[in-house]
Write a protein that holds these residues in place. Sequence first.
Motif, PDB file in Angstrom:
ATOM      1  N   ASP A  43     -37.386  11.048  93.430  1.00 43.67           N
ATOM      2  CA  ASP A  43     -37.517  11.809  91.920  1.00 43.67           C
ATOM      3  C   ASP A  43     -37.633  11.311  90.688  1.00 43.67           C
ATOM      4  O   ASP A  43     -37.754  11.999  89.418  1.00 43.67           O
ATOM      5  CB  ASP A  43     -35.637  12.781  91.451  1.00 43.67           C
TER       6      ASP A  43
ATOM      7  N   ASP B 112     -33.485  22.015  95.745  1.00 47.05           N
ATOM      8  CA  ASP B 112     -34.415  21.193  96.108  1.00 47.05           C
ATOM      9  C   ASP B 112     -33.874  20.292  97.147  1.00 47.05           C
ATOM     10  O   ASP B 112     -34.272  19.366  96.148  1.00 47.05           O
ATOM     11  CB  ASP B 112     -36.503  20.897  95.909  1.00 47.05           C
TER      12      ASP B 112
ATOM     13  N   SER C 276     -39.918   8.280  88.032  1.00 47.40           N
ATOM     14  CA  SER C 276     -41.543   8.448  87.764  1.00 47.40           C
ATOM     15  C   SER C 276     -41.443   7.225  88.226  1.00 47.40           C
ATOM     16  O   SER C 276     -40.969   6.337  87.868  1.00 47.40           O
ATOM     17  CB  SER C 276     -41.379   8.503  86.101  1.00 47.40           C
TER      18      SER C 276
ATOM     19  N   ALA D 288     -32.280  12.311  96.465  1.00 46.51           N
ATOM     20  CA  ALA D 288     -33.420  12.499  95.476  1.00 46.51           C
ATOM     21  C   ALA D 288     -33.383  13.084  93.968  1.00 46.51           C
ATOM     22  O   ALA D 288     -34.435  13.937  94.329  1.00 46.51           O
ATOM     23  CB  ALA D 288     -34.741  12.048  95.903  1.00 46.51           C
ATOM     24  N   ASN D 289     -32.405  13.287  94.373  1.00 51.83           N
ATOM     25  CA  ASN D 289     -32.122  14.474  92.851  1.00 51.83           C
ATOM     26  C   ASN D 289     -30.832  13.856  91.974  1.00 51.83           C
ATOM     27  O   ASN D 289     -30.285  13.477  92.582  1.00 51.83           O
ATOM     28  CB  ASN D 289     -32.162  15.779  93.879  1.00 51.83           C
ATOM     29  N   SER D 290     -30.972  14.940  91.003  1.00 49.41           N
ATOM     30  CA  SER D 290     -30.143  14.590  89.656  1.00 49.41           C
ATOM     31  C   SER D 290     -28.723  15.066  90.113  1.00 49.41           C
ATOM     32  O   SER D 290     -27.904  15.783  91.305  1.00 49.41           O
ATOM     33  CB  SER D 290     -30.698  15.518  89.121  1.00 49.41           C
TER      34      SER D 290
ATOM     35  N   TYR E  67     -29.452   5.521  93.800  1.00 52.02           N
ATOM     36  CA  TYR E  67     -29.464   6.627  95.350  1.00 52.02           C
ATOM     37  C   TYR E  67     -27.859   6.132  95.606  1.00 52.02           C
ATOM     38  O   TYR E  67     -27.174   7.224  96.745  1.00 52.02           O
ATOM     39  CB  TYR E  67     -29.911   5.871  96.368  1.00 52.02           C
TER      40      TYR E  67
ATOM     41  N   GLU F  18     -39.526  12.587  98.461  1.00 45.47           N
ATOM     42  CA  GLU F  18     -39.731  11.513  97.981  1.00 45.47           C
ATOM     43  C   GLU F  18     -38.629  11.039  96.602  1.00 45.47           C
ATOM     44  O   GLU F  18     -38.051  12.098  96.524  1.00 45.47           O
ATOM     45  CB  GLU F  18     -40.984  11.793  97.361  1.00 45.47           C
TER      46      GLU F  18
END
Length: 374
Positions: free
Chosen positions: A22, A15, A24, A352-354, A276, A20
Amino acid sequence: MAADKLRAQGVTVIDLGVGEPDFSTPVHIKDAAKRALDENFTKYTTSAGILPLRQAVCDYINSNFGSDYTPEQCCITVGGKQAIFSGVVSLINPGDDVLLEKPCWVSFPEIVNFAEGRNVMIDTEPTDFHLTTEMVKAAITPKSKLLIINSPSNPTGRVIDPAEFRRIIEVCVEHGLWVISDECYLQFVYPPHRVNSAAALPPELRSRVLISGSLSKTYAMTGWRVGFTLGAKEWVTEILKIQSQSATMAASIAQKAAIAALTETQEPVKEMLAEYRRRAEWFVPALNEIPGIQCSQPEGAFYAFPNIKGLMKACGLATSKEAADLLLHKYGVVCTDGGAFGAEGYLRLSYANSMEALREAVERIKKMAVEEAK
Ligand SMILES: Cc1ncc(COP(=O)(O)O)c(C=O)c1O
């Protein structure tokens, strides 16, 4: 949602559509919320938000940008979206023109439609999505009332240089316009580009600008729903009327958490920014290696916005929506088509993902470029 259906069928979906973080929410912010609960800070607060939070917002902005905002100029809102909504609705009468960049965040034109204003789109594709003073000047007419500006930008990741930013606002003020500066991604700027806020403008310009701030992205707090406005007292008073007759206020517990976010350590923000940046430095060159894709390095936020016109042509795809649909249904990659933001021929890919997910996404897009070539 199509992605959920695919997941239910056992497909591993990547995704890159989400807007937003990723990460916490940092622990010290969550701890502040837990304390608020334990202390039964669970009742109504003033509509504008508790004074210590409004003071914290003013201190944070004033100390970073040399402004002199006071708590009466600040309203705590239910996310940045409500700040923009109330800012537009309180100002715009039916038929007023609102200047917007094309492409821009999808909610801007919809909010203007809600207020029965008229969207006047400024196409920034010719300058690789950099808004210039000349473009704004050329779009102004006697009916123009408001410019909404968003730097760093969703979806393009462009950052407006502080000197250009100032000239744009000067032109608006000369022509009697008001400005909303959406600073949702304020801190997410990659050097040599510079963090900038409308708060850094001289007072005579700043007084015509409403800053819309948000804690959502900066502190990985999208679900907490805390944003703020800073601006002329008269404008903020009107916004407050909308707030007190709609949401009443931002949640009391989230307000306490927001104080911790703004006043305690900023280390997590630096860490997220560095991560990022690391991802963008790998991801964008990797995208550029795929035939038919050209992508500029993002200057801020966490979106890559590649031009895929070559890829579309090679694969016989008429629109970027078709490309996004094919990527999802056949290759399991979720992204947002540029057409949704007003830029046909582009995709918005959130990093915003690994790194692992980004690597896999690049492999799948490459596979699509090879397999679908006509
Ligand atoms: C450009 C921009 N402005 C404002 C928002 C609103 O964010 P929030 O309401 O979560 O503060 C978003 C969220 O995606 C955004 O991308």
